[in-house]
Motif scaffolding. Structure first.
Motif, PDB file in Angstrom:
ATOM      1  N   THR A  36       0.805  -1.138  -0.056  1.00 47.53           N
ATOM      2  CA  THR A  36       0.108   0.224   0.092  1.00 47.53           C
ATOM      3  C   THR A  36       0.883   1.105  -0.005  1.00 47.53           C
ATOM      4  O   THR A  36       1.973   1.351   0.559  1.00 47.53           O
ATOM      5  CB  THR A  36      -0.981   0.081   1.419  1.00 47.53           C
ATOM      6  OG1 THR A  36      -0.286  -0.192   2.426  1.00 47.53           O
ATOM      7  CG2 THR A  36      -1.903  -1.099   1.153  1.00 47.53           C
ATOM      8  N   GLU A  37       0.586   2.228  -0.644  1.00 49.15           N
ATOM      9  CA  GLU A  37       1.051   3.616  -0.776  1.00 49.15           C
ATOM     10  C   GLU A  37       0.226   4.565  -0.172  1.00 49.15           C
ATOM     11  O   GLU A  37      -1.028   4.639  -0.719  1.00 49.15           O
ATOM     12  CB  GLU A  37       1.386   3.755  -2.082  1.00 49.15           C
ATOM     13  CG  GLU A  37       2.109   5.062  -2.219  1.00 49.15           C
ATOM     14  CD  GLU A  37       2.574   5.424  -3.693  1.00 49.15           C
ATOM     15  OE1 GLU A  37       2.683   6.546  -4.075  1.00 49.15           O
ATOM     16  OE2 GLU A  37       2.779   4.606  -4.564  1.00 49.15           O
ATOM     17  N   ILE A  38       0.787   5.326   0.804  1.00 49.79           N
ATOM     18  CA  ILE A  38      -0.314   6.023   1.423  1.00 49.79           C
ATOM     19  C   ILE A  38       0.436   7.679   1.240  1.00 49.79           C
ATOM     20  O   ILE A  38       1.583   7.866   1.553  1.00 49.79           O
ATOM     21  CB  ILE A  38      -0.513   5.868   3.076  1.00 49.79           C
ATOM     22  CG1 ILE A  38      -0.976   4.508   3.285  1.00 49.79           C
ATOM     23  CG2 ILE A  38      -1.265   6.957   3.668  1.00 49.79           C
ATOM     24  CD1 ILE A  38      -0.802   4.143   4.603  1.00 49.79           C
ATOM     25  N   LYS A  39      -0.601   8.458   0.740  1.00 50.61           N
ATOM     26  CA  LYS A  39      -0.296  10.045   0.896  1.00 50.61           C
ATOM     27  C   LYS A  39      -1.082  10.806   1.597  1.00 50.61           C
ATOM     28  O   LYS A  39      -2.271  10.735   1.385  1.00 50.61           O
ATOM     29  CB  LYS A  39      -0.211  10.428  -1.135  1.00 50.61           C
ATOM     30  CG  LYS A  39       0.419   9.391  -1.936  1.00 50.61           C
ATOM     31  CD  LYS A  39       0.499  10.162  -3.268  1.00 50.61           C
ATOM     32  CE  LYS A  39       1.151   9.357  -4.221  1.00 50.61           C
ATOM     33  NZ  LYS A  39       0.973   9.724  -5.788  1.00 50.61           N
ATOM     34  N   PHE A  40      -0.230  11.762   2.236  1.00 47.74           N
ATOM     35  CA  PHE A  40      -0.885  12.723   3.017  1.00 47.74           C
ATOM     36  C   PHE A  40      -0.234  13.976   3.154  1.00 47.74           C
ATOM     37  O   PHE A  40       0.773  13.987   3.614  1.00 47.74           O
ATOM     38  CB  PHE A  40      -1.298  11.991   4.504  1.00 47.74           C
ATOM     39  CG  PHE A  40      -2.219  12.873   5.265  1.00 47.74           C
ATOM     40  CD1 PHE A  40      -3.450  13.040   5.219  1.00 47.74           C
ATOM     41  CD2 PHE A  40      -1.630  13.486   6.333  1.00 47.74           C
ATOM     42  CE1 PHE A  40      -4.323  13.777   5.868  1.00 47.74           C
ATOM     43  CE2 PHE A  40      -2.410  14.397   7.193  1.00 47.74           C
ATOM     44  CZ  PHE A  40      -3.762  14.371   6.928  1.00 47.74           C
ATOM     45  N   GLN A  41      -0.788  14.947   2.882  1.00 43.67           N
ATOM     46  CA  GLN A  41      -0.371  16.420   2.823  1.00 43.67           C
ATOM     47  C   GLN A  41       1.021  16.146   2.164  1.00 43.67           C
ATOM     48  O   GLN A  41       1.860  16.723   3.053  1.00 43.67           O
ATOM     49  CB  GLN A  41      -0.260  16.837   4.370  1.00 43.67           C
ATOM     50  CG  GLN A  41      -1.737  16.926   4.844  1.00 43.67           C
ATOM     51  CD  GLN A  41      -1.837  17.344   6.282  1.00 43.67           C
ATOM     52  OE1 GLN A  41      -0.730  17.472   7.031  1.00 43.67           O
ATOM     53  NE2 GLN A  41      -2.882  17.815   6.793  1.00 43.67           N
ATOM     54  N   GLY A  42       1.336  15.706   1.153  1.00 48.61           N
ATOM     55  CA  GLY A  42       2.690  15.784   0.318  1.00 48.61           C
ATOM     56  C   GLY A  42       3.606  14.769   0.754  1.00 48.61           C
ATOM     57  O   GLY A  42       4.541  14.477   0.390  1.00 48.61           O
ATOM     58  N   ALA A  43       3.248  13.931   1.829  1.00 47.31           N
ATOM     59  CA  ALA A  43       4.223  13.146   2.359  1.00 47.31           C
ATOM     60  C   ALA A  43       3.775  11.657   1.813  1.00 47.31           C
ATOM     61  O   ALA A  43       2.411  11.483   2.034  1.00 47.31           O
ATOM     62  CB  ALA A  43       4.184  13.067   3.998  1.00 47.31           C
ATOM     63  N   THR A  44       4.530  10.546   1.418  1.00 47.83           N
ATOM     64  CA  THR A  44       4.224   9.496   0.907  1.00 47.83           C
ATOM     65  C   THR A  44       4.703   8.311   1.811  1.00 47.83           C
ATOM     66  O   THR A  44       6.183   8.529   2.277  1.00 47.83           O
ATOM     67  CB  THR A  44       4.667   8.855  -0.457  1.00 47.83           C
ATOM     68  OG1 THR A  44       5.991   9.366  -0.540  1.00 47.83           O
ATOM     69  CG2 THR A  44       3.724  10.056  -1.297  1.00 47.83           C
ATOM     70  N   ALA A  45       4.323   7.082   2.019  1.00 46.66           N
ATOM     71  CA  ALA A  45       4.716   6.031   2.818  1.00 46.66           C
ATOM     72  C   ALA A  45       4.082   4.840   2.275  1.00 46.66           C
ATOM     73  O   ALA A  45       3.197   4.772   1.721  1.00 46.66           O
ATOM     74  CB  ALA A  45       4.274   6.140   4.245  1.00 46.66           C
ATOM     75  N   GLU A  46       5.160   3.708   2.186  1.00 50.04           N
ATOM     76  CA  GLU A  46       4.728   2.461   1.502  1.00 50.04           C
ATOM     77  C   GLU A  46       5.028   1.347   2.826  1.00 50.04           C
ATOM     78  O   GLU A  46       6.020   1.330   3.535  1.00 50.04           O
ATOM     79  CB  GLU A  46       5.904   2.054   0.510  1.00 50.04           C
ATOM     80  CG  GLU A  46       5.511   2.861  -0.766  1.00 50.04           C
ATOM     81  CD  GLU A  46       6.419   2.350  -2.019  1.00 50.04           C
ATOM     82  OE1 GLU A  46       6.909   1.047  -1.895  1.00 50.04           O
ATOM     83  OE2 GLU A  46       6.698   2.860  -2.854  1.00 50.04           O
TER      84      GLU A  46
END
Length: 171
Positions: free
Chosen positions: A18-28
């Motif tokens: 899963t790739e999460i994007k929130f307020q310009g930050a991304t995390a896998e």
């Protein structure tokens, strides 16, 4: 998640990226999910027609495990001569005056087994009508066209002589 791809998945463990994007930050994130076993076979039968009889039997694997399905149908011996089948049966059994057709298949998830049997009574009916017509023509040509019946009776005359009356009936 693509629902069409999920329908074809088999039960078991899968790695979910899963790739999460929130307020310009991304995390896998990688997570392990368990796809639980679910067995579900949907069956349907459709029969239509009189002279050309069509019988459709289908079984669909809606679950997420491999499942072996069996379709069984019987036809009498006479109708089996005029029946066509879209998929050859796994085996056939002859029990007296009936013929039993059996299909066995292993279905993967979202796979369907569809059997179509068509019994065409059109040609046997035409053959029977031709035989009856031929019989009538032969009977008419062999039998005589004229039937003659005679009847003889004794008749008394005024003068007392001997006389016969002959009656002919023609048909």
């Amino acid at each position: 998640i693509d629902k069409e791809k999920v329908k074809t998945l088999q039960a078991g463990n899968y790695l979910l990226n899963t790739e999460i994007k929130f307020q310009g930050a991304t995390a896998e994130i990688e997570t392990l999910i368990k796809f639980l076993e679910q067995e579900n076979i949907e069956s349907s039968e459709i029969t239509e027609g009189i002279i050309i009889k069509r019988h459709e039997i289908s079984k669909n694997n809606l679950g997420n495990t491999r499942k072996t399905v069996e379709i069984t149908t019987e036809k009498n011996l006479l109708s089996s001569f005029f029946t066509t089948i879209n998929i050859e049966p796994t085996r056939t059994e002859l029990n007296g005056l009936t013929k039993k057709y059996i299909w066995e298949r292993e279905l993967i998830p979202n796979q369907e087994l569809k059997i179509i049997l068509k019994t065409n009574w059109f040609f046997p009916i035409i053959v029977i009508l031709l035989i009856i017509g031929l019989y009538m023509v032969i009977k008419k040509s062999v039998s005589t066209d004229l039937i003659l019946r005679k009847k003889v009776t004794f008749v008394k005359t005024k003068g007392g002589q001997f006389a016969l009356k002959v009656t002919l009936k023609l048909k």
